[in-house]
Scaffold this motif. Structure first.
Motif, short mmCIF file in Angstrom:
data_model
loop_
_atom_site.label_atom_id
_atom_site.label_comp_id
_atom_site.label_asym_id
_atom_site.label_seq_id
_atom_site.Cartn_x
_atom_site.Cartn_y
_atom_site.Cartn_z
N ARG A 116 0.89 -1.17 0.00
CA ARG A 116 0.00 0.00 0.00
C ARG A 116 0.92 1.21 0.00
NH1 ARG A 116 -5.55 -0.04 2.04
NH2 ARG A 116 -4.95 1.90 3.03
N SER A 176 0.46 6.19 -5.40
CA SER A 176 0.51 5.69 -6.78
C SER A 176 1.81 6.05 -7.50
CB SER A 176 -0.70 6.17 -7.57
OG SER A 176 -0.75 7.58 -7.59
N HIS A 210 4.31 3.26 -7.07
CA HIS A 210 3.98 1.90 -7.51
C HIS A 210 5.04 1.28 -8.41
CE1 HIS A 210 -0.58 1.76 -6.46
NE2 HIS A 210 0.15 2.22 -5.46
N ARG A 229 6.63 -2.27 -7.43
CA ARG A 229 6.45 -3.42 -8.33
C ARG A 229 7.78 -4.04 -8.74
NH1 ARG A 229 2.45 -0.01 -11.19
NH2 ARG A 229 0.44 -0.54 -10.31
#
Length: 120
Positions: A66, A69, A72, A76
């Motif tokens: 969490r 954005s 991310h 990832r």
């Protein structure tokens, strides 16, 4: 005394406090997850750590997280091995008055606690 090993890193000028949690975190509601993150953020600030808390946990063969954005792509690109390799601090506090369950690992909430950060 709740205690969490954390990876306190700086990525492209951003301080990040990565908190690996048990896979049971995956089964909590979004509101419960947010409340846990808020508590960890509050504890981190009280302990003098700079940065935003990002929770990570194993879900099957992948790592979930969490994070804002904009972060991310970075999250990832890493896995739990990266997180554990970068563990460099321990965040803990002492419960003074027991309350409801707030944090993963099924620790109790508290008031008037003492905070501590240790560099590993």
């Amino acid at each position: 005394m709740p205690s969490y090993d954390i990876a306190h890193i700086n990525r492209q000028g951003q301080d990040i406090i990565i908190v690996p949690l048990d896979s049971a975190f995956d089964y909590k509601s979004s509101n419960e997850q947010a409340a846990i993150e808020s508590e960890l953020q509050r504890r981190s600030i009280a302990a003098g750590l700079r940065g935003s808390v990002v929770t990570v946990w194993n879900s099957g063969r992948s790592m979930k997280f969490r994070a804002p954005s904009s972060w991310h792509p970075f999250f990832r690109s890493i896995d739990m091995n990266y997180v554990f390799h970068n563990i460099n601090r321990s965040l803990s506090w002492q419960n003074v008055t027991a309350g409801q369950h707030m944090l993963p690992r099924f620790r109790t909430g508290e008031t008037n606690a003492l905070w501590q950060v240790q560099t590993l």
